[in-house]
Design a protein around this motif. Structure first.
Motif, PDB file in Angstrom:
ATOM      1  N   ALA A 244      32.765  -5.706  -0.872  1.00 47.80           N
ATOM      2  CA  ALA A 244      31.764  -5.201   0.078  1.00 47.80           C
ATOM      3  C   ALA A 244      30.951  -4.015  -0.445  1.00 47.80           C
ATOM      4  O   ALA A 244      29.728  -3.972  -0.243  1.00 47.80           O
ATOM      5  CB  ALA A 244      32.452  -4.839   1.396  1.00 47.80           C
ATOM      6  N   PRO A 245      31.569  -3.043  -1.130  1.00 48.98           N
ATOM      7  CA  PRO A 245      30.760  -1.907  -1.598  1.00 48.98           C
ATOM      8  C   PRO A 245      29.679  -2.284  -2.609  1.00 48.98           C
ATOM      9  O   PRO A 245      28.739  -1.508  -2.834  1.00 48.98           O
ATOM     10  CB  PRO A 245      31.803  -0.985  -2.238  1.00 48.98           C
ATOM     11  CG  PRO A 245      33.098  -1.362  -1.608  1.00 48.98           C
ATOM     12  CD  PRO A 245      33.015  -2.833  -1.388  1.00 48.98           C
ATOM     13  N   ASP A 246      29.794  -3.469  -3.211  1.00 48.32           N
ATOM     14  CA  ASP A 246      28.850  -3.871  -4.260  1.00 48.32           C
ATOM     15  C   ASP A 246      27.754  -4.809  -3.761  1.00 48.32           C
ATOM     16  O   ASP A 246      26.960  -5.319  -4.562  1.00 48.32           O
ATOM     17  CB  ASP A 246      29.612  -4.560  -5.402  1.00 48.32           C
ATOM     18  CG  ASP A 246      30.633  -3.647  -6.051  1.00 48.32           C
ATOM     19  OD1 ASP A 246      30.427  -2.421  -6.006  1.00 48.32           O
ATOM     20  OD2 ASP A 246      31.632  -4.165  -6.576  1.00 48.32           O
ATOM     21  N   ILE A 247      27.694  -5.050  -2.450  1.00 48.97           N
ATOM     22  CA  ILE A 247      26.738  -6.026  -1.911  1.00 48.97           C
ATOM     23  C   ILE A 247      25.298  -5.637  -2.230  1.00 48.97           C
ATOM     24  O   ILE A 247      24.510  -6.451  -2.727  1.00 48.97           O
ATOM     25  CB  ILE A 247      26.923  -6.181  -0.386  1.00 48.97           C
ATOM     26  CG1 ILE A 247      28.257  -6.869  -0.079  1.00 48.97           C
ATOM     27  CG2 ILE A 247      25.775  -6.985   0.216  1.00 48.97           C
ATOM     28  CD1 ILE A 247      28.589  -6.920   1.405  1.00 48.97           C
ATOM     29  N   TYR A 248      24.921  -4.415  -1.939  1.00 51.12           N
ATOM     30  CA  TYR A 248      23.530  -3.992  -2.143  1.00 51.12           C
ATOM     31  C   TYR A 248      23.129  -4.133  -3.612  1.00 51.12           C
ATOM     32  O   TYR A 248      22.063  -4.673  -3.931  1.00 51.12           O
ATOM     33  CB  TYR A 248      23.357  -2.540  -1.682  1.00 51.12           C
ATOM     34  CG  TYR A 248      21.946  -2.005  -1.838  1.00 51.12           C
ATOM     35  CD1 TYR A 248      21.041  -2.086  -0.792  1.00 51.12           C
ATOM     36  CD2 TYR A 248      21.529  -1.407  -3.029  1.00 51.12           C
ATOM     37  CE1 TYR A 248      19.745  -1.587  -0.921  1.00 51.12           C
ATOM     38  CE2 TYR A 248      20.249  -0.921  -3.180  1.00 51.12           C
ATOM     39  CZ  TYR A 248      19.361  -1.019  -2.119  1.00 51.12           C
ATOM     40  OH  TYR A 248      18.075  -0.532  -2.274  1.00 51.12           O
ATOM     41  N   PHE A 249      23.986  -3.657  -4.508  1.00 46.47           N
ATOM     42  CA  PHE A 249      23.675  -3.719  -5.937  1.00 46.47           C
ATOM     43  C   PHE A 249      23.541  -5.174  -6.397  1.00 46.47           C
ATOM     44  O   PHE A 249      22.654  -5.503  -7.197  1.00 46.47           O
ATOM     45  CB  PHE A 249      24.773  -3.017  -6.740  1.00 46.47           C
ATOM     46  CG  PHE A 249      24.538  -3.022  -8.225  1.00 46.47           C
ATOM     47  CD1 PHE A 249      23.590  -2.181  -8.808  1.00 46.47           C
ATOM     48  CD2 PHE A 249      25.251  -3.883  -9.053  1.00 46.47           C
ATOM     49  CE1 PHE A 249      23.362  -2.187 -10.173  1.00 46.47           C
ATOM     50  CE2 PHE A 249      25.028  -3.898 -10.422  1.00 46.47           C
ATOM     51  CZ  PHE A 249      24.083  -3.054 -10.983  1.00 46.47           C
ATOM     52  N   ALA A 250      24.408  -6.048  -5.889  1.00 44.35           N
ATOM     53  CA  ALA A 250      24.347  -7.462  -6.275  1.00 44.35           C
ATOM     54  C   ALA A 250      23.033  -8.101  -5.846  1.00 44.35           C
ATOM     55  O   ALA A 250      22.479  -8.951  -6.548  1.00 44.35           O
ATOM     56  CB  ALA A 250      25.519  -8.221  -5.658  1.00 44.35           C
ATOM     57  N   MET A 251      22.514  -7.669  -4.715  1.00 45.45           N
ATOM     58  CA  MET A 251      21.227  -8.195  -4.255  1.00 45.45           C
ATOM     59  C   MET A 251      20.064  -7.597  -5.047  1.00 45.45           C
ATOM     60  O   MET A 251      19.115  -8.294  -5.398  1.00 45.45           O
ATOM     61  CB  MET A 251      21.060  -7.918  -2.763  1.00 45.45           C
ATOM     62  CG  MET A 251      21.999  -8.751  -1.903  1.00 45.45           C
ATOM     63  SD  MET A 251      21.848  -8.366  -0.168  1.00 45.45           S
ATOM     64  CE  MET A 251      22.892  -9.659   0.523  1.00 45.45           C
ATOM     65  N   ARG A 252      20.156  -6.328  -5.331  1.00 47.25           N
ATOM     66  CA  ARG A 252      19.086  -5.681  -6.090  1.00 47.25           C
ATOM     67  C   ARG A 252      18.954  -6.285  -7.489  1.00 47.25           C
ATOM     68  O   ARG A 252      17.839  -6.427  -8.007  1.00 47.25           O
ATOM     69  CB  ARG A 252      19.323  -4.170  -6.181  1.00 47.25           C
ATOM     70  CG  ARG A 252      18.268  -3.427  -7.008  1.00 47.25           C
ATOM     71  CD  ARG A 252      18.426  -1.932  -6.914  1.00 47.25           C
ATOM     72  NE  ARG A 252      17.981  -1.415  -5.640  1.00 47.25           N
ATOM     73  CZ  ARG A 252      16.707  -1.233  -5.299  1.00 47.25           C
ATOM     74  NH1 ARG A 252      15.740  -1.575  -6.130  1.00 47.25           N
ATOM     75  NH2 ARG A 252      16.399  -0.737  -4.127  1.00 47.25           N
ATOM     76  N   THR A 253      20.067  -6.650  -8.075  1.00 48.41           N
ATOM     77  CA  THR A 253      20.055  -7.195  -9.433  1.00 48.41           C
ATOM     78  C   THR A 253      19.896  -8.714  -9.465  1.00 48.41           C
ATOM     79  O   THR A 253      19.886  -9.309 -10.546  1.00 48.41           O
ATOM     80  CB  THR A 253      21.355  -6.811 -10.170  1.00 48.41           C
ATOM     81  OG1 THR A 253      22.482  -7.305  -9.440  1.00 48.41           O
ATOM     82  CG2 THR A 253      21.466  -5.303 -10.324  1.00 48.41           C
ATOM     83  N   GLY A 254      19.817  -9.335  -8.282  1.00 47.62           N
ATOM     84  CA  GLY A 254      19.614 -10.776  -8.240  1.00 47.62           C
ATOM     85  C   GLY A 254      20.869 -11.607  -8.443  1.00 47.62           C
ATOM     86  O   GLY A 254      20.784 -12.824  -8.620  1.00 47.62           O
ATOM     87  N   GLN A 255      22.030 -10.952  -8.404  1.00 50.13           N
ATOM     88  CA  GLN A 255      23.281 -11.700  -8.575  1.00 50.13           C
ATOM     89  C   GLN A 255      23.496 -12.667  -7.418  1.00 50.13           C
ATOM     90  O   GLN A 255      24.049 -13.744  -7.595  1.00 50.13           O
ATOM     91  CB  GLN A 255      24.451 -10.723  -8.688  1.00 50.13           C
ATOM     92  CG  GLN A 255      25.775 -11.383  -9.051  1.00 50.13           C
ATOM     93  CD  GLN A 255      26.893 -10.377  -9.233  1.00 50.13           C
ATOM     94  OE1 GLN A 255      26.668  -9.164  -9.175  1.00 50.13           O
ATOM     95  NE2 GLN A 255      28.101 -10.857  -9.457  1.00 50.13           N
ATOM     96  N   VAL A 256      23.077 -12.250  -6.222  1.00 50.30           N
ATOM     97  CA  VAL A 256      23.125 -13.130  -5.055  1.00 50.30           C
ATOM     98  C   VAL A 256      21.811 -13.025  -4.294  1.00 50.30           C
ATOM     99  O   VAL A 256      21.090 -12.022  -4.387  1.00 50.30           O
ATOM    100  CB  VAL A 256      24.297 -12.788  -4.108  1.00 50.30           C
ATOM    101  CG1 VAL A 256      25.631 -13.088  -4.763  1.00 50.30           C
ATOM    102  CG2 VAL A 256      24.228 -11.340  -3.645  1.00 50.30           C
ATOM    103  N   GLU A 257      21.521 -14.075  -3.517  1.00 45.80           N
ATOM    104  CA  GLU A 257      20.287 -14.107  -2.725  1.00 45.80           C
ATOM    105  C   GLU A 257      20.544 -13.888  -1.240  1.00 45.80           C
ATOM    106  O   GLU A 257      19.594 -13.722  -0.467  1.00 45.80           O
ATOM    107  CB  GLU A 257      19.608 -15.469  -2.868  1.00 45.80           C
ATOM    108  CG  GLU A 257      19.275 -15.898  -4.287  1.00 45.80           C
ATOM    109  CD  GLU A 257      18.817 -17.344  -4.318  1.00 45.80           C
ATOM    110  OE1 GLU A 257      17.634 -17.599  -3.999  1.00 45.80           O
ATOM    111  OE2 GLU A 257      19.648 -18.216  -4.634  1.00 45.80           O
ATOM    112  N   ALA A 258      21.814 -13.915  -0.837  1.00 47.02           N
ATOM    113  CA  ALA A 258      22.116 -13.889   0.590  1.00 47.02           C
ATOM    114  C   ALA A 258      23.494 -13.295   0.830  1.00 47.02           C
ATOM    115  O   ALA A 258      24.304 -13.155  -0.091  1.00 47.02           O
ATOM    116  CB  ALA A 258      22.050 -15.308   1.159  1.00 47.02           C
TER     117      ALA A 258
END
Length: 333
Positions: A197-211
């Motif tokens: 959960a703490p990494d959700i924002y970073f994963a979206m910013r870097t394109g690792q996930v879309e949703a």
């Protein structure tokens, strides 16, 4: 010992006893520690405050309520163990205890099963499956179940416009490491990616996930409008809080105290519901204000597309669970 001396000693002892009685309250104060893993300021905190206020209104000075927020004394697992041992009194806990003590009955944790909060509450409080969960929690974990408290339904956010289940195909979506959730969302066509959960924002910013999926508090507190465009109101799950007490402590209370605490929990659950609903409306308005677009989809096609996975999961649960789900939904329409 002379008669005079015996009389004098007797008088001293009697006076001492009277003095001790004078400084003791008529009814000893009962301390109630109540735990929750969320920080102050949310509907959980509001419910705990109402619980304390109700008891003070009905029995001034009778109870000393000590709230522990933000997991001050440990995780849900830690607190469940403290309750089991009778080393603390109460908790507003998540659904971990159901998976721990009655996984074969835990339909509440399966996405796309219950359409609204009333059905969830009815299942937990009024069906044979819900009562069996309560019984198993007591037998295996020394937990007395006092009732569920509404937590806002979860939706999904995306950088892709989603209107139908077909739009989900190939979408990379953050999910927690919960096997049944991975199974259900995989059935819908997404590519699940397990990320803390703490990494959700970073994963979206870097394109690792879309949703991702969560209640509206998640995109609001994470300022997700900086990395996401859409919120799709799938309303796929309400993962409620649950009021529980240590059976070792509870069984030592008088019937009057048990009844009063039960009433206080009802007042707290009702207040928590109101605060949570108001907060959900607030989050929606603020997310729109910050540029996110809500897509209020027809939820029926999503539920139908997820059905094969949901049916597989429910088929492995105890007999009667599916019947009780249907009964809960029918009773609250």
């Amino acid at each position: 010992m002379t008669k005079t001396l015996r009389t004098a000693i007797g008088g001293i002892l009697a006076s001492a006893a009277i003095s001790c009685m004078a400084v003791l309250p008529a009814t000893a104060q009962t301390t109630i520690e109540v735990h929750n893993t969320m920080s102050a300021g949310g509907s959980e905190d509001a419910a705990l405050q109402r619980f304390s206020e109700f008891l003070e209104e009905r029995a001034p000075g009778r109870f000393d309520i000590v709230p522990y927020l933000g997991g001050q004394l440990g995780s849900e697992v830690d607190v469940l163990e403290l309750l089991n041992l009778g080393q603390t009194q109460m908790s507003l806990t998540g659904g971990l205890f159901m998976n721990q003590y009655a996984p074969e009955l835990d339909a509440v944790s399966v996405p796309f099963v219950f359409p609204d909060w009333n059905a969830v509450e009815h299942f937990m409080m009024n069906t044979d499956s819900g009562k069996a969960i309560q019984a198993k929690a007591r037998e295996q974990g020394n937990i007395v179940y006092l009732g569920p408290q509404m937590r806002a339904f979860r939706h999904m956010t995306s950088n892709r416009e989603i209107n139908t289940p077909e739009d989900l195909k190939g979408l990379t979506m953050r999910l927690p490491q919960i096997p049944i959730w991975l199974d259900v969302w995989g059935e819908l066509g997404v590519q699940p990616v397990v990320i803390p959960a703490p990494d959700i924002y970073f994963a979206m910013r870097t394109g690792q996930v879309e949703a991702h999926e969560n209640s509206l508090a998640s995109p609001y507190t994470r300022q997700m409008w900086e990395v996401q465009k859409y919120i799709i109101t799938t309303a796929h799950l309400s993962f409620p809080w649950h009021w529980v007490a240590s059976a070792r402590w509870w069984d030592g209370l008088s019937a009057e105290d048990q009844a009063l605490i039960t009433e206080a929990v009802e007042a707290a659950r009702s207040h928590g519901f109101t605060v949570e609903a108001e907060a959900d409306d607030f989050y929606r308005a603020e997310l729109i204000k910050n540029g996110m677009t809500f897509i209020d989809v027809d939820q029926a096609p999503f539920r139908e597309t997820a059905r094969p996975a949901v049916d597989r999961i429910l088929s492995e649960m105890a007999d009667g669970v599916t019947t009780d789900i249907e009964a809960a939904i029918a009773a609250t329409r």
